[in-house]
Write a protein that holds these residues in place. Sequence first.
Motif, PDB file in Angstrom:
ATOM      1  N   GLN A   1       0.986  -1.099   0.090  1.00  0.00           N
ATOM      2  CA  GLN A   1       0.140   0.131   0.118  1.00  0.00           C
ATOM      3  C   GLN A   1       0.809   1.075  -0.052  1.00  0.00           C
ATOM      4  O   GLN A   1       2.088   1.032   0.655  1.00  0.00           O
ATOM      5  CB  GLN A   1      -0.925   0.069   1.360  1.00  0.00           C
ATOM      6  N   PRO A   2       0.544   2.140  -0.832  1.00  0.00           N
ATOM      7  CA  PRO A   2       1.324   3.667  -0.763  1.00  0.00           C
ATOM      8  C   PRO A   2       1.392   4.159   0.779  1.00  0.00           C
ATOM      9  O   PRO A   2       0.615   4.029   1.365  1.00  0.00           O
ATOM     10  CB  PRO A   2       0.135   4.622  -1.747  1.00  0.00           C
ATOM     11  N   GLY A   3       2.715   4.620   0.898  1.00  0.00           N
ATOM     12  CA  GLY A   3       3.051   5.147   2.137  1.00  0.00           C
ATOM     13  C   GLY A   3       3.517   4.159   3.145  1.00  0.00           C
ATOM     14  O   GLY A   3       3.599   4.638   4.192  1.00  0.00           O
ATOM     15  N   THR A   4       3.381   3.057   2.768  1.00  0.00           N
ATOM     16  CA  THR A   4       3.728   2.049   3.860  1.00  0.00           C
ATOM     17  C   THR A   4       5.010   1.413   3.790  1.00  0.00           C
ATOM     18  O   THR A   4       5.697   1.103   2.693  1.00  0.00           O
ATOM     19  CB  THR A   4       2.911   0.687   3.769  1.00  0.00           C
ATOM     20  N   SER A   5       5.662   1.028   5.049  1.00  0.00           N
ATOM     21  CA  SER A   5       6.772   0.772   5.115  1.00  0.00           C
ATOM     22  C   SER A   5       7.025  -0.818   5.107  1.00  0.00           C
ATOM     23  O   SER A   5       6.432  -1.102   6.187  1.00  0.00           O
ATOM     24  CB  SER A   5       7.808   1.474   6.291  1.00  0.00           C
ATOM     25  N   VAL A   6       7.782  -1.555   4.462  1.00  0.00           N
ATOM     26  CA  VAL A   6       7.782  -2.994   4.537  1.00  0.00           C
ATOM     27  C   VAL A   6       8.167  -3.385   6.004  1.00  0.00           C
ATOM     28  O   VAL A   6       7.755  -4.400   6.562  1.00  0.00           O
ATOM     29  CB  VAL A   6       8.649  -3.503   3.389  1.00  0.00           C
ATOM     30  N   ALA A   7       9.291  -2.627   6.474  1.00  0.00           N
ATOM     31  CA  ALA A   7       9.938  -3.003   7.625  1.00  0.00           C
ATOM     32  C   ALA A   7       9.039  -2.786   8.646  1.00  0.00           C
ATOM     33  O   ALA A   7       9.046  -3.522   9.847  1.00  0.00           O
ATOM     34  CB  ALA A   7      11.261  -2.185   7.756  1.00  0.00           C
ATOM     35  N   GLU A   8       8.313  -1.802   8.755  1.00  0.00           N
ATOM     36  CA  GLU A   8       7.258  -1.435   9.821  1.00  0.00           C
ATOM     37  C   GLU A   8       6.059  -2.508   9.908  1.00  0.00           C
ATOM     38  O   GLU A   8       5.690  -3.067  10.985  1.00  0.00           O
ATOM     39  CB  GLU A   8       6.593   0.046   9.712  1.00  0.00           C
ATOM     40  N   VAL A   9       5.564  -2.905   8.757  1.00  0.00           N
ATOM     41  CA  VAL A   9       4.705  -3.870   8.972  1.00  0.00           C
ATOM     42  C   VAL A   9       5.235  -5.276   9.151  1.00  0.00           C
ATOM     43  O   VAL A   9       4.762  -5.803  10.104  1.00  0.00           O
ATOM     44  CB  VAL A   9       4.111  -4.249   7.305  1.00  0.00           C
ATOM     45  N   ALA A  10       6.417  -5.660   8.821  1.00  0.00           N
ATOM     46  CA  ALA A  10       7.197  -6.807   9.346  1.00  0.00           C
ATOM     47  C   ALA A  10       7.123  -6.736  10.946  1.00  0.00           C
ATOM     48  O   ALA A  10       7.030  -7.637  11.430  1.00  0.00           O
ATOM     49  CB  ALA A  10       8.543  -6.900   8.703  1.00  0.00           C
ATOM     50  N   ARG A  11       7.602  -5.392  11.363  1.00  0.00           N
ATOM     51  CA  ARG A  11       7.907  -5.429  12.755  1.00  0.00           C
ATOM     52  C   ARG A  11       6.560  -5.610  13.658  1.00  0.00           C
ATOM     53  O   ARG A  11       6.418  -6.219  14.532  1.00  0.00           O
ATOM     54  CB  ARG A  11       8.454  -3.887  13.266  1.00  0.00           C
ATOM     55  N   ARG A  12       5.284  -5.031  12.913  1.00  0.00           N
ATOM     56  CA  ARG A  12       4.318  -4.891  13.610  1.00  0.00           C
ATOM     57  C   ARG A  12       3.741  -6.513  13.856  1.00  0.00           C
ATOM     58  O   ARG A  12       2.875  -6.847  14.616  1.00  0.00           O
ATOM     59  CB  ARG A  12       2.952  -4.243  13.056  1.00  0.00           C
ATOM     60  N   HIS A  13       4.023  -7.385  12.856  1.00  0.00           N
ATOM     61  CA  HIS A  13       3.687  -8.783  12.584  1.00  0.00           C
ATOM     62  C   HIS A  13       4.704  -9.681  13.171  1.00  0.00           C
ATOM     63  O   HIS A  13       4.487 -10.919  12.979  1.00  0.00           O
ATOM     64  CB  HIS A  13       2.851  -9.072  11.230  1.00  0.00           C
ATOM     65  N   ASN A  14       5.683  -9.132  13.602  1.00  0.00           N
ATOM     66  CA  ASN A  14       6.898 -10.172  14.243  1.00  0.00           C
ATOM     67  C   ASN A  14       7.358 -11.041  13.119  1.00  0.00           C
ATOM     68  O   ASN A  14       7.422 -12.182  13.287  1.00  0.00           O
ATOM     69  CB  ASN A  14       6.355 -11.102  15.346  1.00  0.00           C
ATOM     70  N   VAL A  15       7.506 -10.503  11.873  1.00  0.00           N
ATOM     71  CA  VAL A  15       7.886 -11.286  10.663  1.00  0.00           C
ATOM     72  C   VAL A  15       9.434 -10.429  10.464  1.00  0.00           C
ATOM     73  O   VAL A  15       9.340  -9.247  10.397  1.00  0.00           O
ATOM     74  CB  VAL A  15       7.133 -11.238   9.749  1.00  0.00           C
ATOM     75  N   ASN A  16      10.300 -11.284  10.087  1.00  0.00           N
ATOM     76  CA  ASN A  16      11.642 -10.703   9.496  1.00  0.00           C
ATOM     77  C   ASN A  16      11.489 -10.033   8.293  1.00  0.00           C
ATOM     78  O   ASN A  16      10.827 -10.467   7.380  1.00  0.00           O
ATOM     79  CB  ASN A  16      12.659 -11.761   9.466  1.00  0.00           C
ATOM     80  N   GLY A  17      12.220  -8.758   8.372  1.00  0.00           N
ATOM     81  CA  GLY A  17      11.934  -8.185   7.252  1.00  0.00           C
ATOM     82  C   GLY A  17      12.394  -8.521   5.814  1.00  0.00           C
ATOM     83  O   GLY A  17      11.927  -8.128   4.868  1.00  0.00           O
ATOM     84  N   ASN A  18      13.665  -9.291   5.890  1.00  0.00           N
ATOM     85  CA  ASN A  18      14.046 -10.010   4.687  1.00  0.00           C
ATOM     86  C   ASN A  18      13.124 -10.961   4.182  1.00  0.00           C
ATOM     87  O   ASN A  18      13.179 -11.201   2.836  1.00  0.00           O
ATOM     88  CB  ASN A  18      15.433 -10.579   5.082  1.00  0.00           C
ATOM     89  N   VAL A  19      12.542 -11.838   5.132  1.00  0.00           N
ATOM     90  CA  VAL A  19      11.468 -12.531   4.703  1.00  0.00           C
ATOM     91  C   VAL A  19      10.509 -12.045   3.888  1.00  0.00           C
ATOM     92  O   VAL A  19       9.733 -12.550   2.808  1.00  0.00           O
ATOM     93  CB  VAL A  19      11.007 -13.604   5.930  1.00  0.00           C
ATOM     94  N   ARG A  20       9.673 -10.840   4.505  1.00  0.00           N
ATOM     95  CA  ARG A  20       8.884 -10.085   3.866  1.00  0.00           C
ATOM     96  C   ARG A  20       9.050  -9.614   2.270  1.00  0.00           C
ATOM     97  O   ARG A  20       8.409  -9.824   1.453  1.00  0.00           O
ATOM     98  CB  ARG A  20       8.605  -8.934   4.612  1.00  0.00           C
ATOM     99  N   PHE A  21      10.357  -9.191   2.117  1.00  0.00           N
ATOM    100  CA  PHE A  21      10.897  -8.684   0.913  1.00  0.00           C
ATOM    101  C   PHE A  21      11.000  -9.970  -0.206  1.00  0.00           C
ATOM    102  O   PHE A  21      10.417  -9.792  -1.337  1.00  0.00           O
ATOM    103  CB  PHE A  21      12.342  -8.076   0.915  1.00  0.00           C
ATOM    104  N   ARG A  22      11.148 -11.271   0.289  1.00  0.00           N
ATOM    105  CA  ARG A  22      11.131 -12.224  -0.407  1.00  0.00           C
ATOM    106  C   ARG A  22       9.776 -12.694  -0.876  1.00  0.00           C
ATOM    107  O   ARG A  22       9.650 -13.066  -2.008  1.00  0.00           O
ATOM    108  CB  ARG A  22      11.753 -13.515   0.219  1.00  0.00           C
ATOM    109  N   TRP A  23       8.745 -12.453   0.199  1.00  0.00           N
ATOM    110  CA  TRP A  23       7.462 -12.829  -0.284  1.00  0.00           C
ATOM    111  C   TRP A  23       7.047 -11.811  -1.166  1.00  0.00           C
ATOM    112  O   TRP A  23       6.210 -12.249  -2.050  1.00  0.00           O
ATOM    113  CB  TRP A  23       6.594 -12.753   1.068  1.00  0.00           C
ATOM    114  N   ILE A  24       7.181 -10.403  -1.014  1.00  0.00           N
ATOM    115  CA  ILE A  24       6.823  -9.648  -2.227  1.00  0.00           C
ATOM    116  C   ILE A  24       7.399 -10.062  -3.525  1.00  0.00           C
ATOM    117  O   ILE A  24       6.562  -9.649  -4.335  1.00  0.00           O
ATOM    118  CB  ILE A  24       7.220  -8.057  -1.336  1.00  0.00           C
ATOM    119  N   ARG A  25       8.635 -10.185  -3.329  1.00  0.00           N
ATOM    120  CA  ARG A  25       9.285 -10.640  -5.009  1.00  0.00           C
ATOM    121  C   ARG A  25       8.629 -11.901  -5.512  1.00  0.00           C
ATOM    122  O   ARG A  25       8.258 -11.769  -6.717  1.00  0.00           O
ATOM    123  CB  ARG A  25      10.772 -10.842  -4.733  1.00  0.00           C
TER     124      ARG A  25
END
Length: 64
Positions: free
Chosen positions: A34-58
């Motif tokens: 979503q526009p204006g959203t930080s992937v890292a912030e979403v990851a922190r809020r849901h206790n998911v590693n940010g690197n894992v989240r970037f892999r999911w997005i790719r």
Amino acid sequence: MDILCCFPKTEWRSAPRQFYSPELKLKLVQLALQPGTSVAEVARRHNVNGNVRFRWIRRFECEG
């Protein structure tokens, strides 16, 4: 010689591997895209590693 080869994985792994449902992955990817959203912030809020989240997005972008 790699130092990690001297230890069984159970000794050096800090925590058991987490598994996430495909539905949760999709929900978190959609939140992160979503526009204006930080992937890292979403990851922190849901206790998911940010690197894992970037892999999911790719993966989502390649399959979508």
